[in-house]
Design a protein around this motif. Structure first.
Motif, mmCIF file in Angstrom:
data_model
loop_
_atom_site.group_PDB
_atom_site.id
_atom_site.type_symbol
_atom_site.label_atom_id
_atom_site.label_comp_id
_atom_site.label_asym_id
_atom_site.label_seq_id
_atom_site.Cartn_x
_atom_site.Cartn_y
_atom_site.Cartn_z
ATOM 1 N N ASN A 182 -1.798 3.693 4.020
ATOM 2 C CA ASN A 182 -0.717 4.670 3.803
ATOM 3 C C ASN A 182 0.339 4.163 2.829
ATOM 4 O OD1 ASN A 182 -1.625 6.708 5.465
ATOM 5 N ND2 ASN A 182 -0.861 5.632 7.286
ATOM 6 N N TYR A 183 -0.067 3.392 1.877
ATOM 7 C CA TYR A 183 0.838 2.858 0.854
ATOM 8 C C TYR A 183 1.978 2.027 1.473
ATOM 9 C CZ TYR A 183 -1.819 5.956 -2.118
ATOM 10 O OH TYR A 183 -2.859 6.558 -2.780
ATOM 11 N N ASP A 184 1.765 1.562 2.680
ATOM 12 C CA ASP A 184 2.799 0.775 3.353
ATOM 13 C C ASP A 184 2.524 -0.712 3.113
ATOM 14 O OD1 ASP A 184 4.539 -0.473 5.037
ATOM 15 O OD2 ASP A 184 3.611 0.246 6.895
ATOM 16 N N LEU A 185 2.967 -1.214 1.977
ATOM 17 C CA LEU A 185 2.636 -2.597 1.635
ATOM 18 C C LEU A 185 3.477 -3.606 2.415
ATOM 19 C CD1 LEU A 185 1.952 -2.419 -2.200
ATOM 20 C CD2 LEU A 185 0.362 -2.301 -0.304
ATOM 21 N N LYS A 186 4.605 -3.167 2.914
ATOM 22 C CA LYS A 186 5.477 -4.102 3.667
ATOM 23 C C LYS A 186 4.768 -4.622 4.913
ATOM 24 C CE LYS A 186 10.117 -3.406 2.279
ATOM 25 N NZ LYS A 186 10.715 -2.144 1.830
ATOM 26 N N ASN A 187 3.950 -3.749 5.475
ATOM 27 C CA ASN A 187 3.309 -4.135 6.735
ATOM 28 C C ASN A 187 1.803 -4.356 6.561
ATOM 29 O OD1 ASN A 187 5.751 -3.949 8.224
ATOM 30 N ND2 ASN A 187 5.579 -1.711 8.028
ATOM 31 N N THR A 188 1.439 -4.836 5.376
ATOM 32 C CA THR A 188 0.014 -5.093 5.113
ATOM 33 C C THR A 188 -0.168 -6.530 4.635
ATOM 34 O OG1 THR A 188 -0.316 -2.795 4.499
ATOM 35 C CG2 THR A 188 -1.975 -4.340 3.749
ATOM 36 N N VAL A 189 -1.165 -7.198 5.201
ATOM 37 C CA VAL A 189 -1.476 -8.571 4.776
ATOM 38 C C VAL A 189 -2.869 -8.558 4.147
ATOM 39 C CG1 VAL A 189 -1.822 -10.955 5.538
ATOM 40 C CG2 VAL A 189 -0.113 -9.514 6.677
ATOM 41 N N PHE A 190 -2.962 -9.095 2.929
ATOM 42 C CA PHE A 190 -4.243 -9.087 2.212
ATOM 43 C C PHE A 190 -4.922 -10.450 2.314
ATOM 44 C CE2 PHE A 190 -1.682 -5.807 0.205
ATOM 45 C CZ PHE A 190 -2.575 -4.750 0.138
#
Ligand code: GLN
Length: 630
Positions: free
Chosen positions: A354-362
């Motif tokens: 959902n384009y929520d990069l703050k809460n995404t870890v790659f």
């Protein structure tokens, strides 16, 4: 790569184009060719760990001297074991005759493995057991050097049975039914014929001794290969040495298996992968060429190379799995392609988070996915740049918001660590599953519990068992909200039969997903329908023309299969939401435009034998036969 898929092979061929004295003078050792062969093989060790083998030919060896020498091994470190033996022979020869050690012609005559042409092979078997007898090069020896032949290949033929019958019809007694022996005998048969024809044409005018030289000068290897290869069905890069010193590497008409070469005035070199040649000979990448599909690089007795058409080339469909996973990623083209594969997945990934990069870890699964991961992170950065630009252009931002936007970086972490040693220790006992869970380890305390989504990239998903039994369970212990597994390869739906051992349909998680969907929708009877269709035409041409299994996959969309795979790999007890994302076939082709072999994803086989294999593999599944379908 979480699921290990094996079964590739690597080839290495070197023709020294100058007399041995030249290399001794320039490089200080008569072992120049041997050392280069060692390097070429070491740099391709990724291609085969069942065993290895080498052979060499001494051109114009005097009567009474060996002209073919060979070593093979199935030891764990087969390359080291073979070259250890060769090195020991050389050392002992010099130590036991110190006064002659500097006499090059004496060393040359007394060290059997020193030669003008060298052939090396790394094996992952696709036919027969893992024994030294099945290691290449395989040799067909004769007192006439021009009738002797050694072959080594990266290949799998889908019509070995027919080829074997043909040999019997030709009056031969093949000593084994393995595909390598079959190919060896087939080429050998036409080599014999060529010899015989030349012999007949010279016999009234010349002595037998003269005829030997005449045959070696005039033997037409192109003609031999054309006749022998006419009905090969498969993927192959087949290398051969003749006893009189001419050599060849022939590639299938679709260029399924890889083969690259480099030529200068000192050497002709062929290998399965470019970086091996680059490293061993320190040459420019641009000077390393691909052998044209359907062609053979033939090097005559004098060392002159030429590229000859053997079978009319067909559409180039070189194996894309080489690019995704098998070949070494330091080939500059493969490096770019892998980065591109990662980048092309970003659209799907951004949507899934959902384009929520703050809460995404790659993160990624080591080691082969690392390069694609770099590309994926680049894609995410690109998205962020556009996002920032738009935010700045469109909105009235406070200073704090602006700082936030400019300072934000996507969160890249190393979440999956492979404990290689553990895998070798795992046996088939009761605790297996518990141990399997720990083949991979993770990094703790970087994930916001219940909030973060983990995006973990892998190069492909074959069986899905390591994901299910180890990786997802382990990641779930970090308490993320969601785990997204991203595959650089599209869904693996169909078997390979051209050199990679992925031949049992039931093992593919995408196939299992399709079965589960049939079950869910009350369509399982379709299995019998397709089986009946296969059975009705087995043994006829139609069995080799239509891939009937496609009908089953066609009942569902790509996304439906992916969603079912997500369910399957989510082991009981896993709390996080699990989603699996696959590369689309179109994007894979855009990432690797020159290597479009995709039958394991699309079911479109480049040869009739391939289509027969998928149908047979399906019948084996229904008949509950756990055997290879070729
Ligand atoms: N992977 C391969 O290329 C295998 C070569 C050959 N089919 C063998 O089994 O020895």
């Amino acid at each position: 790569m979480s699921d290990s898929i094996k079964h590739e092979c690597g080839i290495a061929l070197i023709r020294l184009r100058k007399p041995i004295e030249y290399y001794v003078e320039k490089y200080g050792t008569p072992m120049y060719g041997v050392n280069k062969l060692f390097l070429l093989m070491q740099k391709q060790h990724n291609r085969g760990q069942d065993g290895a083998g080498v052979a060499s030919i001494k051109i114009d060896a005097g009567p009474g001297m060996e002209y073919i020498s060979r070593f093979r091994s199935v030891k764990t470190r087969a390359i080291d074991s073979i070259f250890g033996k060769i090195g020991k022979e050389y050392k002992e020869l010099k130590e036991s005759n110190p006064e002659k050690a500097e006499d090059i012609s004496w060393v040359w005559n007394n060290m059997p493995f020193l030669g003008d042409v060298y052939l090396g092979h790394l094996r992952y078997g696709t036919h027969g057991v893992n024994s030294v007898d099945n290691c290449h090069p395989m040799v067909r020896e004769n007192n006439w050097r021009s009738r002797s032949l050694a072959v080594a290949g990266n290949f799998n033929m889908t019509n070995v049975e027919e080829q074997f019958q043909k040999l019997i019809e030709l009056g031969q007694h093949p000593k084994q039914k393995s595909d390598t022996i079959t190919v060896l005998e087939k080429i050998g048969h036409f080599l014999d014929e060529e010899n015989q024809e030349l012999f007949e044409s010279y016999k009234h005018e010349f002595t037998n001794k003269e005829i030997t030289s005449l045959i070696e000068e005039n033997l037409d290897l192109e003609h031999v290969l054309k006749r022998a290869g006419k009905d090969f069905d498969g993927g192959y890069a087949m290398a051969g040495l003749t006893g009189y010193g001419a050599s060849f590497v022939v590639r299938d008409p679709n260029g399924i298996r890889p083969a690259y070469y480099y030529i200068d005035d000192e050497v002709v070199v062929v290998a399965s992968e470019k970086p091996a040649i680059k490293t061993a000979f320190d040459v420019d990448y641009s000077a390393i060429k691909e052998i044209t599909p359907g062609h053979a690089l033939i090097v005559d007795k004098e060392g002159n190379p030429s590229l000859r058409e053997i079978i009319e080339p067909r559409e180039k469909l070189s194996c894309s799995f080489e690019r995704i996973y098998f070949s070494r990623g330091n080939d500059p083209e493969i490096y770019e392609e892998r980065k591109n594969m990662g980048k092309r997945l970003c659209g799907q990934i951004l949507e899934a988070v959902n384009y929520d990069l703050k809460n995404t870890v790659f993160s990624y699964i080591p080691n082969t996915a690392e390069t694609s991961w770099l590309g994926m992170m680049k894609g995410i950065e690109d998205y962020l740049r556009t996002y920032r630009k738009q935010a700045i252009l469109n909105q009235q931002l406070t200073e704090e918001e602006l700082d936030d936007i400019l300072q934000f970086k996507p969160r890249a972490e190393k979440l999956v660590i492979k404990d290689v040693k553990l895998r070798t220790f795992i046996t088939d006992d009761n605790n297996r599953d518990d141990l399997v869970t720990h083949v991979y380890d993770t990094t703790y305390e970087v994930v916001k519990k219940g909030i973060d989504t983990l995006v973990v990239l892998d190069d492909s998903i074959v069986r899905g068992t390591t994901l299910e039994k180890s990786i997802i369970k382990m990641l779930d212990k970090l308490d993320p909200k969601k785990i997204i597994i991203v595959s650089c390869a599209p869904q693996i739906r169909y078997p390979d039969c051209y050199g990679i051992d992925m031949s049992r349909l039931k093992e593919f998680v995408a196939f299992r997903a399709m079965l589960a969907l049939l079950e869910d929708r009350g369509l399982y009877y379709k299995i019998d329908e397709v089986y009946d269709k296969c059975q009705a035409v087995e043994g006829t041409e139609a069995f080799k023309e239509t891939n009937f299994v496609k009908e089953l996959f066609d009942l569902f969309t790509h996304d439906e299969i992916s969603a079912k795979v997500s369910e399957i790999v989510k082991a009981p007890g896993v709390k996080a939401e699990v989603q699996v994302i696959y590369q689309t076939i179109e994007d894979l082709h855009l990432a690797c435009p020159n290597h479009r072999g995709d039958w394991y994803f699309t079911g479109n086989y480049p040869t009739p034998g391939g289509t027969r294999v998928v149908n047979r593999a399906f019948m084996n599944f229904v008949e509950k036969k756990a055997v290879r379908a070729y």
